[in-house]
Structures are given as structure tokens and as C-alpha cells.
Enzyme design. Structure first.
Site, PDB file in Angstrom:
ATOM      1  CG  HIS A 140      -0.410  -0.097   2.526  1.00 33.40           C
ATOM      2  ND1 HIS A 140       0.398   0.876   3.046  1.00 33.40           N
ATOM      3  CD2 HIS A 140      -0.515  -1.046   3.500  1.00 33.40           C
ATOM      4  CE1 HIS A 140       0.756   0.557   4.279  1.00 33.40           C
ATOM      5  NE2 HIS A 140       0.228  -0.616   4.576  1.00 33.40           N
TER       6      HIS A 140
ATOM      7  CG  HIS B  85       4.068  -1.500   2.386  1.00 25.47           C
ATOM      8  ND1 HIS B  85       2.875  -2.088   2.027  1.00 25.47           N
ATOM      9  CD2 HIS B  85       4.298  -1.870   3.663  1.00 25.47           C
ATOM     10  CE1 HIS B  85       2.407  -2.780   3.049  1.00 25.47           C
ATOM     11  NE2 HIS B  85       3.251  -2.666   4.047  1.00 25.47           N
TER      12      HIS B  85
ATOM     13  CB  CYS C   5       0.746  -7.320  19.079  1.00 27.53           C
ATOM     14  SG  CYS C   5      -0.116  -6.890  17.542  1.00 27.53           S
TER      15      CYS C   5
ATOM     16  CB  CYS D 287       3.549  -5.568  16.527  1.00 22.74           C
ATOM     17  SG  CYS D 287       2.452  -4.160  16.551  1.00 22.74           S
TER      18      CYS D 287
ATOM     19  CB  CYS E   4      -1.443  -4.145  19.746  1.00 17.29           C
ATOM     20  SG  CYS E   4      -0.774  -3.299  18.310  1.00 17.29           S
TER      21      CYS E   4
ATOM     22  CG  HIS F 260      -1.897  -4.960  14.348  1.00 11.89           C
ATOM     23  ND1 HIS F 260      -0.695  -4.469  14.828  1.00 11.89           N
ATOM     24  CD2 HIS F 260      -1.738  -5.088  13.001  1.00 11.89           C
ATOM     25  CE1 HIS F 260       0.152  -4.314  13.817  1.00 11.89           C
ATOM     26  NE2 HIS F 260      -0.450  -4.687  12.703  1.00 11.89           N
TER      27      HIS F 260
ATOM     28  CE  LYS G 255       0.876   1.916  11.461  1.00 12.60           C
ATOM     29  NZ  LYS G 255       0.513   0.535  11.290  1.00 12.60           N
TER      30      LYS G 255
ATOM     31  CE  LYS H  16       1.683  -5.369   7.720  1.00 11.01           C
ATOM     32  NZ  LYS H  16       1.689  -4.430   8.834  1.00 11.01           N
TER      33      LYS H  16
HETATM   34  N1  MSP Z   1       8.529  -6.747   8.529  1.00 11.33           N
HETATM   35  C1  MSP Z   1       8.626  -5.610   9.351  1.00 11.33           C
HETATM   36  C2  MSP Z   1       9.917  -4.844   9.081  1.00 11.33           C
HETATM   37  C3  MSP Z   1      11.175  -5.629   9.257  1.00 11.33           C
HETATM   38  S1  MSP Z   1      12.577  -4.709   8.830  1.00 11.33           S
HETATM   39  C4  MSP Z   1      13.866  -5.615   9.351  1.00 11.33           C
HETATM   40  C5  MSP Z   1       7.435  -4.693   9.098  1.00 11.33           C
HETATM   41  N2  MSP Z   1       6.835  -4.812   7.919  1.00 11.33           N
HETATM   42  S2  MSP Z   1       5.569  -3.948   7.422  1.00 11.33           S
HETATM   43  O1  MSP Z   1       5.095  -4.584   6.234  1.00 11.33           O
HETATM   44  O2  MSP Z   1       4.639  -3.774   8.461  1.00 11.33           O
HETATM   45  O3  MSP Z   1       6.142  -2.565   6.960  1.00 11.33           O
HETATM   46  C6  MSP Z   1       6.349  -1.543   7.880  1.00 11.33           C
HETATM   47  C7  MSP Z   1       6.898  -0.318   7.181  1.00 11.33           C
HETATM   48  O4  MSP Z   1       6.059   0.053   6.071  1.00 11.33           O
HETATM   49  C8  MSP Z   1       6.915   0.919   8.044  1.00 11.33           C
HETATM   50  O5  MSP Z   1       8.005   0.952   8.924  1.00 11.33           O
HETATM   51  C9  MSP Z   1       6.962   2.002   7.007  1.00 11.33           C
HETATM   52  O6  MSP Z   1       8.221   2.054   6.422  1.00 11.33           O
HETATM   53  C10 MSP Z   1       5.962   1.467   5.993  1.00 11.33           C
HETATM   54  N3  MSP Z   1       4.598   1.847   6.355  1.00 11.33           N
HETATM   55  C11 MSP Z   1       3.554   1.010   6.621  1.00 11.33           C
HETATM   56  N4  MSP Z   1       2.437   1.751   6.858  1.00 11.33           N
HETATM   57  C12 MSP Z   1       2.742   3.065   6.755  1.00 11.33           C
HETATM   58  C13 MSP Z   1       1.993   4.259   6.787  1.00 11.33           C
HETATM   59  N5  MSP Z   1       0.718   4.290   7.048  1.00 11.33           N
HETATM   60  N6  MSP Z   1       2.636   5.420   6.505  1.00 11.33           N
HETATM   61  C14 MSP Z   1       3.958   5.460   6.167  1.00 11.33           C
HETATM   62  N7  MSP Z   1       4.693   4.351   6.141  1.00 11.33           N
HETATM   63  C15 MSP Z   1       4.154   3.154   6.526  1.00 11.33           C
HETATM   64  O7  MSP Z   1       7.144  -3.897   9.955  1.00 11.33           O
END
Ligand code: MSP
Length: 511
Positions: A18, A21, A126, A129, A143, A146, A293, A296
Site C-alpha cells: 500500500h 510501503h 501482538c 506487530c 495493541c 491491530h 493509520k 494491513k
Molecule cells: N517486517 C517488518 C519490518 C522488518 S525490517 C527488518 C514490518 N513490515 S511492514 O510490512 O509492516 O512494513 C512496515 C513499514 O512500512 C513501516 O516501517 C513504514 O516504512 C511502511 N509503512 C507502513 N504503513 C505506513 C503508513 N501508514 N505510513 C507510512 N509508512 C508506513 O514492519
């Protein structure tokens, strides 16, 4: 050659990509392209995080084996990054045997160093997380990121890591303002406050999670997914050819919800392994839609695909760069994106390009006008009248390494608007009839500015940059230091220009 190694978090495969990411990945791409533009040797790594309970449960829901499920979702991420023209040098997957092998070796080394011991953990966990929740994480005993069913009570005999042993060293390093290890400054303060409140050792393994890398000396447990995921930044530099020299990474980019892992736990692991620490960690805020926020578990997220369908790849890259939540949570909506697209791309850059090219078409028989060279009327002078373009380069050099793409772009867009005003002031359509010599200078200066703007937007809008170069009939955009005045003025009088379709057609919002 200076090396620059930049990473993004590796994304969980329990859902599709999304805009959240995409923003982190895009900022890494801007930096990678910017440093390549500066002739650095760049290694840009992104990937997917594929182990853990969360992923195993998502696979089960879809009736797929975890590996098959990971293959499918990881492919979606890779396709999306390709579509967004992300220039990553490698895409790491934590289910790759090469990563698994090195990760297990690292854990063994930490064990041999005496930093791992057995203990029992009891607390709230969680699944979303993938972490045990501390008091400060909890809101109403669950949490906040989620749904409630993701918070479970867990009691397990695990392998623990002596995190507390390394805390004084980590505090010292983060406190050092000279190195500016964590930025922006607000995030440094936050992590220091948490560190000083006291830190316990952490569980390093899971007895109940089968989908993971087995602990080398105890096959009944797997490595805690977060620990294994962090290792990816290092394992990639070990198993890929010619990448060893890239460790330590120059910059990890992460969202704020995972800063603790990247600022504290990762450092402790590296200290335990006696490895150099990454040079900097940038922690950004979040996109929000309707004050929630994006996560997922919520359906109201914006996907890169949806943006690409509406705004094209370059439009999407611009809008995300422009709204990137560098230092504040940022509300985004499709309606606001349409406004911004029309104002900055259709009416801004796109309009400037077609305005200048149609003047050349109409009054110069499609050729870049010839100008007489005398010291007083060097093209650089002309350019200065249009805008203080050196300032734009300084702004890019200042804001981009600070991960503030919107500030860097604002400076380029100031240049664009000044060029537009310069046309209005000089009225070339009148000069064409009255003063051909001045007309030629005005047009030459504008084309020259366009050439510079094309180079300035390159890290953000590489295709638009190339399109403008093609229209100006420049085979190759500048490759030397663009601030060197001899190297950027490479439009050639007499060259035929090629006007084309509008770069950014206007979008009419649906009412
Ligand atoms: N798998 C772990 C990260 C491991 S790194 C060794 C994880 N993955 S995640 O799919 O949840 O991705 C998290 C990251 O996606 C956030 O830290 C950020 O970089 C990005 N984002 C996810 N949602 C976001 C927003 N709503 N806004 C901005 N960035 C966000 O955590």
C-alpha cells in the site's frame, strides 16, 4: 568511488503493498538515484519479511502452504516496485536459503559469545506487530495498531538475548549529536527517553512458531522473526557477490512503529557480533486516511496500483514524494492528490515544457536558437535572471540527504514558477517580432533552464527527466557534476527539438 548503502524495511507478506510501503521505498529510490547521479557506488536493498506467526496465519486463511503464499505475495511486492520504477539493486527474501544459512550462523555466534540464555516469558503478544507488548505499547490492554484478536497472552520458555548489557553503549551513541545517528531530532529524543526508562533483556526465539529458521543448537525453537528480519541488512552483503564492502549501511529508512528494533535491538545484535554499526537511521511518521493509520487490517488503504492507474507512474512518484510524512503524520486523499497533480504537474511542469517548446516550434522553426557569445551575455547570466538556480541545487543537496523530498521538490518547483513568470515578463511572442536577438536569448535561457530542471527532477521523476531530454534532443542527460557550469549547459544551438504529447494531462475530478 564513494559507497552508499541504503535500505528499506523488509515488508511483511501477510498483505499486499500500500501507499505506506511505497513511500519508504520511494524515498530510498530517490536517494539511490541521487547518489548515483553524484557518481557514488550505490547499493539499494529492499525485500520481504516472510517468517513468523502472522504470515503463517495469513497463509492458512488462504489455504496455501506458507512458502507458496510467500512466493505469491513477495512477487506482488516485486511487481509493484518494478511498476513504480524503483531502482533497487537487490530484493531479499528471508525464506531464501542463503539468508537462512547466514542468519543461523550469526545466532550461533551470539550464543557462543555468551549473550544468549534460557528464560521464561509471560506477557501479552501482538501477532500483528510480532512482538511482546510492553506497558508503553498498550492502549486499553491491547495493541493500538491491530484488531483486539491479534493481542494474545503467551507464556513460553525461550532463548533470551542480553539486550540490557549493551544499553549504556547505545545511549552514548544516540546521544552524540555530532554523528546525528538518529534523525529527525524528535525521534532521537523519543528513543532516548525510552532507553533511559530502563530496558529488559528480550526473548530471541519462539517455541510455538514453526514457520521460521530453527535455532541451531535447539531445533524445538525458531529464531524470533524480528531478529531474523533485522539480519537481512547484513546477510545480503555476505551472500551477494561484491557487496561485502557495503557494510556498514549508510542509511536505514524505517517507519516510526519499528524504530525501537532498528535503533536499539539491531545495534545490540551488531555490538554483540563486534560488527560496525549502520551510520544513520531515519525514522519517519505515518500516512493517515481519515485519521486512521493505514494498516494491513484496514480496508481503506490507498494502493500504489490505484495511484498509478489514476496519475501514471511519474504522477504517483511525485505525489508520494510531495506528501511523504517525513516529520509529521500526514493525511492523504485521492481528492487532494488530484488537486496537487493538476496544480504542480499539469499546470506547473507540464505546462512550462509545452509553453517553451511551442514558442520554439512557432518562432524558431523548431530549432534551438543561435546566440552570440560575449562575456556579458553568457547563458548562465540569462539563467540567473530566470532564477537563482544554484540555490535549487543547494536545496536538493540539503534536503534530500535529510530525507525531505517535498522540501527538495518545492525548491525545484520555485524554479519552474520563476521560469513561467520570466516568460510572462518578457513576452517572447512580442520579442519575436520586435527584437530577434533578445528573443533568442530569452528562449535559449528558458531551454537551458528546462535542461537543468530535467536534471534536478531526475531522482524523483526519472522518466519525465528523460522525456524532456529527448524533446530537447539531448542524447544523454548530464553525467558530470551538474554544478560545474561547463557541464550542464549542453543544449546546442541549431538542434531540432521534438515537441510531444503533454507530459501530464489534466485530470478532471469526479463529482
Ligand atoms: N517486517 C517488518 C519490518 C522488518 S525490517 C527488518 C514490518 N513490515 S511492514 O510490512 O509492516 O512494513 C512496515 C513499514 O512500512 C513501516 O516501517 C513504514 O516504512 C511502511 N509503512 C507502513 N504503513 C505506513 C503508513 N501508514 N505510513 C507510512 N509508512 C508506513 O514492519
Amino acid at each position: 568511488m564513494k559507497k552508499f548503502y541504503v535500505t528499506t524495511p523488509i515488508y511483511y507478506v501477510n498483505d499486499v503493498p500500500h501507499i505506506g510501503h511505497a513511500c519508504t521505498t520511494l524515498v530510498a529510490d530517490f536517494l539511490a538515484r541521487y547518489y548515483r547521479q553524484k557518481n557514488c557506488d550505490v547499493f539499494f536493498l529492499t525485500g520481504t519479511d516472510e517468517h513468523g506467526l502472522n504470515v503463517a496465519q495469513a497463509a492458512k486463511k488462504k489455504n496455501l502452504s506458507p512458502q507458496k503464499f510467500c512466493d505469491q505475495v513477495s512477487a506482488r511486492f516485486q511487481e509493484t516496485w518494478k511498476e513504480l520504477n524503483i531502482s533497487n539493486d537487490y530484493f531479499i527474501r528471508t525464506t531464501d536459503p542463503k539468508h537462512k544459512k547466514i542468519a543461523a550462523q550469526i545466532i550461533q555466534k551470539i550464543y557462543d559469545n555468551g549473550d544468549i540464555y534460557q528464560n521464561t516469558y509471560e506477557g501479552l503478544y501482538c501477532i500483528g506487530c510480532e512482538k511482546f507488548l510492553t506497558k508503553t505499547d498498550l492502549v486499553d490492554d491491547r495493541c493500538p495498531l491491530h484488531p483486539p484478536e491479534k493481542t494474545i497472552r503467551q507464556k513460553e520458555k525461550n532463548w533470551f538475548f542480553k539486550l540490557s548489557k549493551y544499553i549504556p553503549q547505545i545511549i552514548k551513541m544516540i546521544e552524540d549529536k555530532k554523528t546525528n545517528y538518529v534523525f529527525p531530532a524528535g525521534k532521537r529524543k523519543e528513543v532516548l527517553a525510552k532507553l533511559k526508562a530502563g530496558v529488559h533483556d528480550i526473548s530471541f526465539s519462539r517455541a510455538s512458531v514453526k514457520w521460521g529458521i530453527p535455532i541451531p543448537w535447539d531445533n524445538s525453537q525458531t529464531i524470533y522473526v524480528w531478529i531474523e528480519a533485522l539480519l537481512n541488512y547484513y546477510t545480503a552483503t555476505r551472500f551477494l557477490p561484491n557487496k561485502k564492502e557495503f557494510w556498514p549501511a549508510n542509511l536505514h529508512l524505517v517507519g516510526k512503529e519499528i524504530s525501537w528494533f532498528h535503533l536499539v535491538i539491531w545495534q545490540a545484535i551488531l555490538l554483540s557480533m563486534e560488527l560496525p554499526l549502520p551510520k544513520k537511521v531515519f525514522v519517519h511518521d505515518f500516512y493517515i486516511i481519515d485519521d486512521k493509520k493505514i494498516s494491513k487490517s484496514q480496508g481503506d488503504k490507498i494502493t500504489p496500483q490505484e495511484l498509478i492507474d489514476k496519475f501514471g507512474v511519474e504522477g504517483t512518484r511525485y505525489l508520494i514524494a510531495n506528501s511523504f510524512p517525513a516529520n509529521n503524520d500526514t493525511n492523504v486523499s485521492i481528492a487532494r492528490f488530484i488537486e496537487k497533480y493538476n496544480a504542480d504537474l499539469a499546470n506547473g511542469l507540464g505546462n512550462l515544457v509545452s509553453r517553451i517548446l511551442s514558442l520554439v516550434e512557432k518562432y524558431c522553426a523548431r530549432k534551438i536558437p543561435k546566440i552570440t557569445k560575449n562575456p556579458d551575455s553568457h547563458p548562465l547570466r540569462i539563467n540567473k535572471k530566470i532564477h537563482n538556480w544554484k540555490r535549487t541545487w543547494q536545496d536538493i543537496d540539503h534536503f534530500l540527504p535529510q530525507c525531505q523530498p517535498s522540501e527538495a521538490l518545492a525548491s525545484v518547483w520555485k524554479f519552474i514558477s520563476e521560469a513561467d513568470k520570466y516568460i510572462n515578463r518578457n513576452k517572447p511572442w512580442e520579442l519575436a517580432k520586435k527584437n530577434k536577438k533578445k528573443f533568442n536569448w530569452v528562449i535559449y535561457g528558458l531551454l537551458d533552464s528546462l535542461c537543468q530542471i530535467a536534471w534536478q527532477i531526475y531522482p524523483f521523476l526519472p522518466e519525465t527527466s528523460r522525456k524532456i531530454a529527448r524533446q530537447l534532443n539531448i542524447k544523454k542527460l548530464l553525467v558530470k557534476n551538474p554544478q560545474n557550469k561547463d557541464s550542464w549547459t549542453n543544449i546546442k544551438p541549431g538542434t531540432k527539438i521534438k515537441s510531444g504529447k503533454p507530459l501530464f494531462p489534466r485530470i478532471t475530478p469526479k463529482i
